[in-house]
Design a protein around this motif. Structure first.
Motif, PDB file in Angstrom:
ATOM      1  N   TYR A 144      39.235  47.072  51.021  1.00 39.13           N
ATOM      2  CA  TYR A 144      39.016  46.483  49.696  1.00 39.13           C
ATOM      3  C   TYR A 144      39.779  45.182  49.467  1.00 39.13           C
ATOM      4  O   TYR A 144      39.517  44.479  48.492  1.00 39.13           O
ATOM      5  N   GLY A 145      40.740  44.879  50.330  1.00 41.91           N
ATOM      6  CA  GLY A 145      41.507  43.653  50.162  1.00 41.91           C
ATOM      7  C   GLY A 145      42.788  43.874  49.373  1.00 41.91           C
ATOM      8  O   GLY A 145      42.945  44.871  48.648  1.00 41.91           O
ATOM      9  N   ASN A 146      43.699  42.917  49.505  1.00 46.86           N
ATOM     10  CA  ASN A 146      45.021  43.033  48.893  1.00 46.86           C
ATOM     11  C   ASN A 146      44.955  43.063  47.370  1.00 46.86           C
ATOM     12  O   ASN A 146      45.730  43.766  46.717  1.00 46.86           O
ATOM     13  N   ARG A 147      44.035  42.292  46.798  1.00 44.10           N
ATOM     14  CA  ARG A 147      43.936  42.222  45.332  1.00 44.10           C
ATOM     15  C   ARG A 147      43.578  43.572  44.739  1.00 44.10           C
ATOM     16  O   ARG A 147      44.194  44.028  43.765  1.00 44.10           O
ATOM     17  N   VAL A 148      42.585  44.241  45.320  1.00 46.74           N
ATOM     18  CA  VAL A 148      42.181  45.554  44.823  1.00 46.74           C
ATOM     19  C   VAL A 148      43.278  46.573  45.087  1.00 46.74           C
ATOM     20  O   VAL A 148      43.597  47.402  44.225  1.00 46.74           O
ATOM     21  N   ARG A 149      43.881  46.516  46.269  1.00 47.72           N
ATOM     22  CA  ARG A 149      44.946  47.465  46.605  1.00 47.72           C
ATOM     23  C   ARG A 149      46.109  47.333  45.626  1.00 47.72           C
ATOM     24  O   ARG A 149      46.689  48.335  45.187  1.00 47.72           O
ATOM     25  N   SER A 150      46.437  46.107  45.224  1.00 48.34           N
ATOM     26  CA  SER A 150      47.495  45.893  44.244  1.00 48.34           C
ATOM     27  C   SER A 150      47.142  46.538  42.905  1.00 48.34           C
ATOM     28  O   SER A 150      47.990  47.173  42.262  1.00 48.34           O
ATOM     29  N   ARG A 151      45.883  46.397  42.487  1.00 52.04           N
ATOM     30  CA  ARG A 151      45.444  47.022  41.226  1.00 52.04           C
ATOM     31  C   ARG A 151      45.468  48.539  41.339  1.00 52.04           C
ATOM     32  O   ARG A 151      45.758  49.238  40.374  1.00 52.04           O
ATOM     33  N   MET A 152      45.139  49.045  42.527  1.00 51.90           N
ATOM     34  CA  MET A 152      45.123  50.493  42.721  1.00 51.90           C
ATOM     35  C   MET A 152      46.516  51.095  42.537  1.00 51.90           C
ATOM     36  O   MET A 152      46.651  52.222  42.054  1.00 51.90           O
ATOM     37  N   ARG A 153      47.552  50.341  42.914  1.00 48.68           N
ATOM     38  CA  ARG A 153      48.918  50.841  42.725  1.00 48.68           C
ATOM     39  C   ARG A 153      49.223  51.051  41.242  1.00 48.68           C
ATOM     40  O   ARG A 153      49.971  51.953  40.875  1.00 48.68           O
ATOM     41  N   GLU A 154      48.663  50.173  40.396  1.00 44.05           N
ATOM     42  CA  GLU A 154      48.875  50.309  38.957  1.00 44.05           C
ATOM     43  C   GLU A 154      47.959  51.363  38.351  1.00 44.05           C
ATOM     44  O   GLU A 154      48.284  51.973  37.338  1.00 44.05           O
ATOM     45  N   LEU A 155      46.809  51.566  38.963  1.00 42.14           N
ATOM     46  CA  LEU A 155      45.784  52.451  38.419  1.00 42.14           C
ATOM     47  C   LEU A 155      46.030  53.923  38.745  1.00 42.14           C
ATOM     48  O   LEU A 155      45.723  54.808  37.939  1.00 42.14           O
ATOM     49  N   PHE A 156      46.608  54.176  39.932  1.00 42.42           N
ATOM     50  CA  PHE A 156      46.669  55.542  40.450  1.00 42.42           C
ATOM     51  C   PHE A 156      48.097  56.019  40.740  1.00 42.42           C
ATOM     52  O   PHE A 156      48.949  55.231  41.163  1.00 42.42           O
ATOM     53  N   ASN A 157      48.292  57.325  40.567  1.00 34.75           N
ATOM     54  CA  ASN A 157      49.369  58.052  41.235  1.00 34.75           C
ATOM     55  C   ASN A 157      48.819  58.515  42.581  1.00 34.75           C
ATOM     56  O   ASN A 157      47.749  59.142  42.627  1.00 34.75           O
ATOM     57  N   LEU A 158      49.514  58.231  43.664  1.00 36.69           N
ATOM     58  CA  LEU A 158      49.083  58.724  44.968  1.00 36.69           C
ATOM     59  C   LEU A 158      49.692  60.099  45.204  1.00 36.69           C
ATOM     60  O   LEU A 158      50.906  60.263  45.207  1.00 36.69           O
ATOM     61  N   VAL A 159      48.822  61.095  45.356  1.00 35.13           N
ATOM     62  CA  VAL A 159      49.253  62.455  45.687  1.00 35.13           C
ATOM     63  C   VAL A 159      48.552  62.824  46.985  1.00 35.13           C
ATOM     64  O   VAL A 159      47.318  62.757  47.065  1.00 35.13           O
ATOM     65  N   ALA A 160      49.328  63.177  48.004  1.00 32.68           N
ATOM     66  CA  ALA A 160      48.755  63.352  49.341  1.00 32.68           C
ATOM     67  C   ALA A 160      48.964  64.764  49.877  1.00 32.68           C
ATOM     68  O   ALA A 160      50.045  65.343  49.737  1.00 32.68           O
ATOM     69  N   PHE A 161      47.915  65.298  50.485  1.00 31.66           N
ATOM     70  CA  PHE A 161      48.044  66.511  51.281  1.00 31.66           C
ATOM     71  C   PHE A 161      48.843  66.189  52.531  1.00 31.66           C
ATOM     72  O   PHE A 161      48.890  65.038  52.986  1.00 31.66           O
ATOM     73  N   ASP A 162      49.458  67.198  53.095  1.00 32.75           N
ATOM     74  CA  ASP A 162      50.085  67.061  54.391  1.00 32.75           C
ATOM     75  C   ASP A 162      49.017  66.655  55.403  1.00 32.75           C
ATOM     76  O   ASP A 162      47.911  67.224  55.434  1.00 32.75           O
ATOM     77  N   GLY A 163      49.317  65.671  56.236  1.00 33.51           N
ATOM     78  CA  GLY A 163      48.368  65.186  57.234  1.00 33.51           C
ATOM     79  C   GLY A 163      47.917  66.256  58.215  1.00 33.51           C
ATOM     80  O   GLY A 163      46.910  66.114  58.900  1.00 33.51           O
ATOM     81  N   ARG A 164      48.699  67.336  58.282  1.00 35.95           N
ATOM     82  CA  ARG A 164      48.351  68.415  59.207  1.00 35.95           C
ATOM     83  C   ARG A 164      47.479  69.485  58.557  1.00 35.95           C
ATOM     84  O   ARG A 164      47.156  70.502  59.181  1.00 35.95           O
TER      85      ARG A 164
END
Length: 218
Positions: A192-212
């Motif tokens: 999506y590019g750096n601009r969208v990724r920057s907005r995503m940081r403001e838009l979302f809480n990142l909650v991640a499952f364990d990679g395993r």
């Protein structure tokens, strides 16, 4: 007064906490009992809550019930949306469909497959970006695996454009957006590019499952 911590499913009433008339004190073991029962109603009798998912369920439950103290401990901001990431088949979509039911008094969001949004764009055009960019309460499922949009010979990164609009909607009106993804932060930025990724940081809480986390659909 209907207690916000009592939820009726058919003839069965589930209590997920205590309500004193002013505040609710939620009980996580009771929330798990309800989620397991509701999951079987939504997804079939083989649905189950896995022990290894309790930690992520606890974080997500704190978010949905707006437990500010515990959200702070998890580094979650209740007024932002959720970006739930994890391997294919770990249960992201099911949890986003399921957890909204513990807060029936809150307006539910629609879960929309990201690829369907692109297919709509290919058929209808830029009105699709306006509809999904400005409409309230969406969860975009499988963000990042959708194809590039194409309408009348012009390519468009449809979800990237929608996320920019959703960010503006969030800043102006506080309307949240949710999403699920199999991709990591670097892969999303490449897509999506750096601009969208920057907005995503403001838009979302990142909650991640364990990679395993294993594929529960097998």
């Amino acid at each position: 007064m209907v207690s916000p911590c009592k939820i009726k499913e058919g003839a069965v009433e589930y209590s997920i906490g205590k309500f004193d008339g002013r505040t609710v004190v939620y009980d996580f073991p009771k929330i798990l009992i309800y989620l397991n029962a509701k999951g079987k109603l939504l997804f079939g009798k083989d649905f189950k809550i896995y022990d290894e998912d309790h930690d992520i369920l606890l974080k997500l439950s704190h978010y949905y019930i707006r437990d500010f103290e515990n959200c702070k401990k998890h580094g979650i901001e209740p007024d932002k949306g959720l970006l739930l990431s994890g391997p294919v088949g770990c249960g992201k979509t099911s949890l986003m469909k399921l957890l909204r039911h513990i807060v029936p008094h809150q307006r539910p969001y629609q879960i929309i497959p990201s690829r369907n949004v692109v297919f709509a764009f290919n058929h209808i055009g830029y009105r699709t970006i306006e509809d999904y960019g400005n409409g309230p309460f969406f969860c975009f499922d499988d963000l990042g695996v959708e194809p590039m949009g194409r309408h009348f010979g012009k390519d468009c990164n449809v979800l990237g454009e929608i996320l920019l609009s959703r960010h503006e909607l969030f800043i102006k009106h506080g309307i949240k957006t949710h999403a699920t993804t199999n991709l990591n932060a670097q892969e999303l930025e490449e897509l999506y590019g750096n601009r969208v990724r920057s907005r995503m940081r403001e838009l979302f809480n990142l909650v991640a499952f364990d990679g395993r986390s294993g594929d529960k659909r097998q």
